[in-house]
Design a protein around this motif. Structure first.
Motif, PDB file in Angstrom:
ATOM      1  N   GLY A  54     -13.891  45.832  40.641  1.00  0.00           N
ATOM      2  CA  GLY A  54     -14.353  45.206  41.874  1.00  0.00           C
ATOM      3  C   GLY A  54     -14.477  43.697  41.643  1.00  0.00           C
ATOM      4  O   GLY A  54     -14.846  43.257  40.552  1.00  0.00           O
ATOM      5  N   VAL A  55     -14.133  42.910  42.647  1.00  0.00           N
ATOM      6  CA  VAL A  55     -14.242  41.453  42.519  1.00  0.00           C
ATOM      7  C   VAL A  55     -15.099  40.918  43.660  1.00  0.00           C
ATOM      8  O   VAL A  55     -14.845  41.241  44.822  1.00  0.00           O
ATOM      9  CB  VAL A  55     -12.856  40.767  42.557  1.00  0.00           C
ATOM     10  N   LEU A  56     -16.086  40.146  43.330  1.00  0.00           N
ATOM     11  CA  LEU A  56     -16.992  39.573  44.329  1.00  0.00           C
ATOM     12  C   LEU A  56     -16.984  38.052  44.186  1.00  0.00           C
ATOM     13  O   LEU A  56     -17.285  37.522  43.120  1.00  0.00           O
ATOM     14  CB  LEU A  56     -18.408  40.114  44.081  1.00  0.00           C
ATOM     15  N   GLY A  57     -16.596  37.370  45.248  1.00  0.00           N
ATOM     16  CA  GLY A  57     -16.712  35.914  45.250  1.00  0.00           C
ATOM     17  C   GLY A  57     -15.727  35.199  44.345  1.00  0.00           C
ATOM     18  O   GLY A  57     -16.034  34.131  43.818  1.00  0.00           O
ATOM     19  N   ALA A  58     -14.540  35.761  44.165  1.00  0.00           N
ATOM     20  CA  ALA A  58     -13.548  35.069  43.316  1.00  0.00           C
ATOM     21  C   ALA A  58     -12.146  35.362  43.849  1.00  0.00           C
ATOM     22  O   ALA A  58     -11.380  36.096  43.230  1.00  0.00           O
ATOM     23  CB  ALA A  58     -13.672  35.531  41.873  1.00  0.00           C
ATOM     24  N   PRO A  59     -11.814  34.762  44.969  1.00  0.00           N
ATOM     25  CA  PRO A  59     -10.516  35.079  45.594  1.00  0.00           C
ATOM     26  C   PRO A  59      -9.305  34.747  44.707  1.00  0.00           C
ATOM     27  O   PRO A  59      -8.313  35.466  44.716  1.00  0.00           O
ATOM     28  CB  PRO A  59     -10.507  34.234  46.873  1.00  0.00           C
ATOM     29  N   HIS A  60      -9.409  33.684  43.901  1.00  0.00           N
ATOM     30  CA  HIS A  60      -8.249  33.308  43.083  1.00  0.00           C
ATOM     31  C   HIS A  60      -8.034  34.300  41.955  1.00  0.00           C
ATOM     32  O   HIS A  60      -6.898  34.664  41.640  1.00  0.00           O
ATOM     33  CB  HIS A  60      -8.435  31.894  42.515  1.00  0.00           C
ATOM     34  N   ILE A  61      -9.126  34.718  41.324  1.00  0.00           N
ATOM     35  CA  ILE A  61      -8.992  35.680  40.228  1.00  0.00           C
ATOM     36  C   ILE A  61      -8.523  37.024  40.776  1.00  0.00           C
ATOM     37  O   ILE A  61      -7.729  37.727  40.141  1.00  0.00           O
ATOM     38  CB  ILE A  61     -10.326  35.782  39.459  1.00  0.00           C
ATOM     39  N   GLU A  62      -8.990  37.328  41.974  1.00  0.00           N
ATOM     40  CA  GLU A  62      -8.542  38.570  42.615  1.00  0.00           C
ATOM     41  C   GLU A  62      -7.031  38.553  42.817  1.00  0.00           C
ATOM     42  O   GLU A  62      -6.339  39.521  42.523  1.00  0.00           O
ATOM     43  CB  GLU A  62      -9.247  38.662  43.956  1.00  0.00           C
ATOM     44  N   ASP A  63      -6.519  37.416  43.318  1.00  0.00           N
ATOM     45  CA  ASP A  63      -5.062  37.283  43.518  1.00  0.00           C
ATOM     46  C   ASP A  63      -4.323  37.460  42.211  1.00  0.00           C
ATOM     47  O   ASP A  63      -3.287  38.125  42.157  1.00  0.00           O
ATOM     48  CB  ASP A  63      -4.730  35.874  44.046  1.00  0.00           C
ATOM     49  N   GLU A  64      -4.817  36.843  41.155  1.00  0.00           N
ATOM     50  CA  GLU A  64      -4.151  36.945  39.859  1.00  0.00           C
ATOM     51  C   GLU A  64      -4.139  38.399  39.388  1.00  0.00           C
ATOM     52  O   GLU A  64      -3.133  38.886  38.876  1.00  0.00           O
ATOM     53  CB  GLU A  64      -4.866  36.091  38.814  1.00  0.00           C
ATOM     54  N   LEU A  96     -16.992  45.008  37.296  1.00  0.00           N
ATOM     55  CA  LEU A  96     -17.304  44.138  38.431  1.00  0.00           C
ATOM     56  C   LEU A  96     -17.234  42.697  37.956  1.00  0.00           C
ATOM     57  O   LEU A  96     -17.916  42.316  37.008  1.00  0.00           O
ATOM     58  CB  LEU A  96     -18.705  44.434  38.968  1.00  0.00           C
ATOM     59  N   PHE A  97     -16.389  41.941  38.624  1.00  0.00           N
ATOM     60  CA  PHE A  97     -16.325  40.515  38.314  1.00  0.00           C
ATOM     61  C   PHE A  97     -17.059  39.746  39.407  1.00  0.00           C
ATOM     62  O   PHE A  97     -16.721  39.865  40.583  1.00  0.00           O
ATOM     63  CB  PHE A  97     -14.869  40.032  38.215  1.00  0.00           C
ATOM     64  N   VAL A  98     -18.065  38.999  39.015  1.00  0.00           N
ATOM     65  CA  VAL A  98     -18.818  38.203  39.982  1.00  0.00           C
ATOM     66  C   VAL A  98     -18.421  36.744  39.799  1.00  0.00           C
ATOM     67  O   VAL A  98     -18.697  36.137  38.765  1.00  0.00           O
ATOM     68  CB  VAL A  98     -20.344  38.351  39.763  1.00  0.00           C
ATOM     69  N   GLY A  99     -17.737  36.211  40.783  1.00  0.00           N
ATOM     70  CA  GLY A  99     -17.202  34.860  40.655  1.00  0.00           C
ATOM     71  C   GLY A  99     -18.271  33.802  40.866  1.00  0.00           C
ATOM     72  O   GLY A  99     -19.402  34.074  41.245  1.00  0.00           O
TER      73      GLY A  99
ATOM     74  N   VAL B  42      -6.298  20.254  35.738  1.00  0.00           N
ATOM     75  CA  VAL B  42      -6.088  20.101  37.173  1.00  0.00           C
ATOM     76  C   VAL B  42      -6.797  21.225  37.915  1.00  0.00           C
ATOM     77  O   VAL B  42      -7.148  21.090  39.072  1.00  0.00           O
ATOM     78  CB  VAL B  42      -4.566  20.130  37.468  1.00  0.00           C
ATOM     79  N   SER B  43      -7.040  22.327  37.206  1.00  0.00           N
ATOM     80  CA  SER B  43      -7.674  23.476  37.852  1.00  0.00           C
ATOM     81  C   SER B  43      -9.038  23.109  38.396  1.00  0.00           C
ATOM     82  O   SER B  43      -9.587  23.811  39.202  1.00  0.00           O
ATOM     83  CB  SER B  43      -7.816  24.635  36.871  1.00  0.00           C
ATOM     84  N   GLY B  44      -9.612  21.982  37.953  1.00  0.00           N
ATOM     85  CA  GLY B  44     -10.905  21.570  38.485  1.00  0.00           C
ATOM     86  C   GLY B  44     -10.895  21.506  39.998  1.00  0.00           C
ATOM     87  O   GLY B  44     -11.892  21.720  40.649  1.00  0.00           O
ATOM     88  N   ARG B  45      -9.739  21.199  40.565  1.00  0.00           N
ATOM     89  CA  ARG B  45      -9.692  21.081  42.024  1.00  0.00           C
ATOM     90  C   ARG B  45      -9.577  22.424  42.709  1.00  0.00           C
ATOM     91  O   ARG B  45      -9.736  22.532  43.892  1.00  0.00           O
ATOM     92  CB  ARG B  45      -8.481  20.256  42.431  1.00  0.00           C
ATOM     93  N   GLU B  46      -9.200  23.443  41.949  1.00  0.00           N
ATOM     94  CA  GLU B  46      -8.905  24.710  42.590  1.00  0.00           C
ATOM     95  C   GLU B  46     -10.052  25.683  42.513  1.00  0.00           C
ATOM     96  O   GLU B  46      -9.953  26.805  42.938  1.00  0.00           O
ATOM     97  CB  GLU B  46      -7.676  25.346  41.926  1.00  0.00           C
ATOM     98  N   GLU B  47     -11.142  25.274  41.967  1.00  0.00           N
ATOM     99  CA  GLU B  47     -12.262  26.192  41.827  1.00  0.00           C
ATOM    100  C   GLU B  47     -13.013  26.315  43.135  1.00  0.00           C
ATOM    101  O   GLU B  47     -12.839  25.512  44.020  1.00  0.00           O
ATOM    102  CB  GLU B  47     -13.185  25.673  40.725  1.00  0.00           C
TER     103      GLU B  47
END
Lengths: 175, 611
Positions: A54-64, A96-99, B42-47
């Motif tokens: 489950g991923v909460l609050g981390a849309p980029h890590i979820e995409d990856e 569970l990953f909490v971003g 550069v990832s600093g901007r994407e967080e």
């Protein structure tokens, strides 16, 4: 000036190997932790039942993670990804990953399911004190992680010494 | 141009597939291998979106390296919310939100927690401020009155230079550079002994003098050397830092300066997110403006900040600071100016408290109040209110209402010339500031920030006649308003574009029947400026950065200008980097300030070796 633009034009069409982004490395790490963690047998309904992240609050890590998991298995099980919304329960999850965007929720989430064999992973300073089992740290441009072994034990999770060896810091049991 | 757009479109389609391949490949690496990957900064901007209710821009150490900045002011050019003007070889005029002059007195500048300004002018001599840029972790640039945590004189902004911890700068670094106008050498060694991480560094610089637009020499060739060390150690919940620096510089035009400082900091984690930070430093600076004045200034500072653990909806921070200045000036009668009294002890203390209240899970209200006392005007009260609303995970709104104060400095009160004198009744300048901001990440690789601001000023410094002789008084008032906006877009893993623009409108008034002797003296601000930066990773070894900036005309006949700088860096080996920096590529010469030097096209080559 025109020559400069033309050169850039050629270069833009050719992607070059560059340094990965922080969230890409964290997603890879998260996936690579899974073979080194053992869940109690009762966590799974059947031998072939999937391992749910489950991923909460981390849309980029979820995409990856969505790019990583297709076609891969961990402990012989398929891996399934679920996005968690605010207030949703962690029942049925194994990881569970909490971003960072939800970093204040780490304590609340760990309190709601204190005994569930849930590998809680986070990426904010001090999260181990809030109940996370693994926490990512970034230092000197590199992603590292710390482990609360006492919390893992409390949740009946067994973490291989191979993973403990790579951790930047391990909080031992009975601390 | 059309071909460029076609190429961009084609590359955009390839992008999605490329991203998927990269993620899958990383997941095949072992834990050890993943630990060794250096992530792109550069990832600093994407967080996830920063939730600071302030107009803040962060310049990372990597941005500084790629820009080729040779000094701290050049590094500050990267911040879209700062107006940075090079006056001559060594002097700079830097400000945010207007009121720029060579000794911009409305900005608070800190290097690792040490305030870097002189109470003589309540400003900063940029010619004497330097750090080893390779060891800078980041520079936080806040435009607008810093929140309660900062103090008086943080009226228009705060620049917080943070160097890397000693643990992050292990090993040896040598850097050599030479260019048309400047030559530098720097070295640093970091090691570890008994659990204590430390580093020592030294740098030296030799600069040529520049010329005025007419060709007349300013005779400002200079030499500068600085060295220092830093040590950090940790023991359970305690972290300690000790650092010291000393520097010495001289400028042909008749200025010598030197300084030494030592700083200690202790941070204790109190559990459950609470912490206590104590810091103390001592600095001695000497400045000799030949046959004009000589000054020795000793600064003693003690600072404490206590972050309490969250209690229900509230997160409280409070703190206090004590600062003593011992200022000894030697006046030269033939100079026609004097600071009287020559010797002065000054104090500046503060006490603050701030409560961050979580009204709802996505709405925070911050109430802060600071009491500042100084030797001239007694106690000042600086309240501020901030609202922060995380409307969606990728959209953030904030608003702030603050009262900011610029306390008098010696020049306002105790400076005498036959024509103009400091006024014993000079009071603090006051600004009431309203800001509204919006920060968003509309797409994973695109982030933007917009801030609107309105500053209402009262009791601004003025030099008016009548009466005669003129003194520094507080008879001007007025308003500054404007917008700051910037965006960062990373269409590919190897290409990034940053753009920023600021529009500024100043309307200042003097009482009827007076003449402003100091018109244009206290501030010289353009109506707008914009900055663009394109950063490319050309292959594994090569970096290319192109930086363009444009400033509108300054009120005193400085025409608007556009400048282009370019840096090409090449990692010849894993730990050897060679770079070429060309500044003012398009120009044969332009001025950024008047009176000021003509800045011409220059090239600079640098070699950096990490051992």
């Amino acid at each position: 000036m025109r020559a400069l633009l033309a050169t850039l034009c050629l270069l833009l069409a050719c992607p070059a190997a560059a340094q990965p982004l922080e969230h890409e490395v964290k997603a890879a790490f998260l996936f690579r932790f899974l073979p080194y963690v053992e869940w109690p047998q009762q966590s799974f309904e059947a031998p072939g039942a999937p391992l749910t992240i489950g991923v909460l609050g981390a849309p980029h890590i979820e995409d990856e993670l969505r790019h990583i998991i297709p076609g891969r298995t961990v402990h012989g099980r398929p891996v399934v990804l679920r996005q968690l919304k605010e207030g949703e329960s962690a029942r049925g999850l194994h990881v569970l990953f909490v971003g960072r965007a939800a970093s204040e929720r780490v304590r609340a989430v760990t309190r709601l399911a204190p005994w569930q064999p849930l590998l809680v992973v986070s990426e904010s300073p001090g999260a181990l004190e809030q109940g996370a089992v693994v926490n990512f740290l970034v230092a000197d441009g590199r992603v590292g992680f710390e482990i609360a072994l006492d919390e893992a034990e409390r949740r009946a999770l067994r973490i291989s010494s191979r993973m403990l060896g790579v951790a930047v810091r391990v909080r031992p049991p009975n601390s | 141009m059309r071909r460029t757009l076609c190429a961009l479109a084609a590359a955009a389609c390839a992008g999605a597939a490329h991203a998927a391949t990269l993620a899958a490949n990383l997941a095949d690496l072992s834990l050890e291998q993943l630990s060794n990957i250096v992530v792109s900064t550069v990832s600093g901007r994407e967080e996830p979106l920063s939730s600071a209710p302030a107009s803040i821009y962060v310049i990372t150490g990597n941005d500084i390296r790629r820009s080729g900045a040779l000094s701290l002011p050049e590094a500050l050019r990267l911040a879209p919310n700062l107006q940075v003007a090079r006056v001559d070889a060594n002097q700079w005029a830097i400000s945010a939100r207007g009121f720029n002059n060579v000794l911009a007195n409305r900005l608070l500048i800190l290097i690792d927690g040490r305030t870097v300004y002189t109470p003589l002018f309540a400003g900063t001599f940029w010619e004497a401020q330097d750090v080893l840029l390779e060891d800078v972790e980041r520079i936080e640039v806040i435009s607008g009155p810093g929140a309660t945590l900062w103090g008086a004189n943080a009226v228009n902004g705060v620049i917080n230079v943070i160097t890397k911890s000693a643990a992050a700068t292990q090993g040896a670094l040598v850097s050599l550079g030479a260019g048309d106008d400047q030559r530098d050498i720097a070295a640093r060694y970091g090691g570890e002994a008994g659990g204590i991480h430390y580093r020592v560094y030294a740098k030296a610089r030799d600069r040529d003098g520049l010329r005025l637009p007419g060709g007349a020499s300013i005779a400002d060739a200079s030499r500068f050397a600085q060295g220092g060390f830093r040590a950090d150690w940790q023991r359970s919940g305690d972290a300690f830092t000790l650092q010291a620096d000393l520097h010495d510089g001289d400028i042909d035009a008749g200025r010598d300066f030197a300084a030494a400082n030592v700083l200690g900091r202790w941070t204790r984690a109190l559990g459950e997110g609470a912490s206590l930070r104590t810091q103390a430093y001592f600095e001695r600076t000497t400045r000799d403006h030949h046959r004009t004045f000589r000054e020795t200034l000793d600064t003693y500072d003690l600072d404490l900040q206590h972050n309490l653990r969250r209690m229900g909806r509230h997160r409280l921070v409070w703190g206090f600071g004590l600062r003593y200045y011992r200022d000894r000036v030697q006046n030269f009668p033939e100079a026609g100016l004097a600071f009287l009294p020559a010797h002065r002890d000054l104090e500046r203390h503060h006490l603050f408290v701030q409560d961050e209240i979580a009204l709802t899970p996505t709405l925070d209200l911050t109430l802060g109040a600071k009491l500042e006392s100084n030797s001239y005007t007694g106690t000042e009260f600086l309240p501020n209110v901030r609202l922060a609303w995380r409307a969606t995970p990728t959209q953030f709104f904030w608003g702030a209402l603050s009262r900011a104060v610029r306390a008098p400095s010696r020049i306002d009160r105790e400076f005498f010339t036959p024509a103009v004198a400091g006024g014993p009744a000079f009071r603090s300048e006051v600004s009431d500031v309203l800001e509204i901001g919006y920060r968003a990440q509309p797409a994973p690789r695109l982030s933007l920030s917009v801030t609107g601001f309105l500053h209402e000023h009262e009791r601004l410094a003025s030099v008016l006649v009548p009466p005669v002789p003129a003194t520094f008084t507080n008879q001007r008032d007025g308003r500054t308003s404007g917008v700051e906006a910037w965006a960062s877009w990373r269409p590919r893993d190897w290409a990034r574009f940053d753009a920023g623009i600021v529009r500024l409108h100043q309307a200042l008034r003097i009482p009827p029947g007076t003449v402003d002797l100091a018109a244009g003296l206290f501030e010289r601000d353009p109506r707008q400026w914009w900055k663009l930066r394109a950063a490319f990773d050309l292959g594994e070894r090569t970096d290319l950065d192109v930086m363009v900036r444009h400033y509108g005309a300054l009120p005193n006949n400085v025409p608007d200008y556009t400048a282009l700088d370019l840096r090409l860096g090449w990692r010849a080996m894993r730990n050897v980097e060679l770079s070429l920096l060309v500044q003012n590529l398009l120009d044969r010469g332009h001025v950024e300030w008047s009176p000021g030097a003509e800045l011409e096209r220059t090239a600079y080559i640098k070699l950096r070796i990490d051992l």
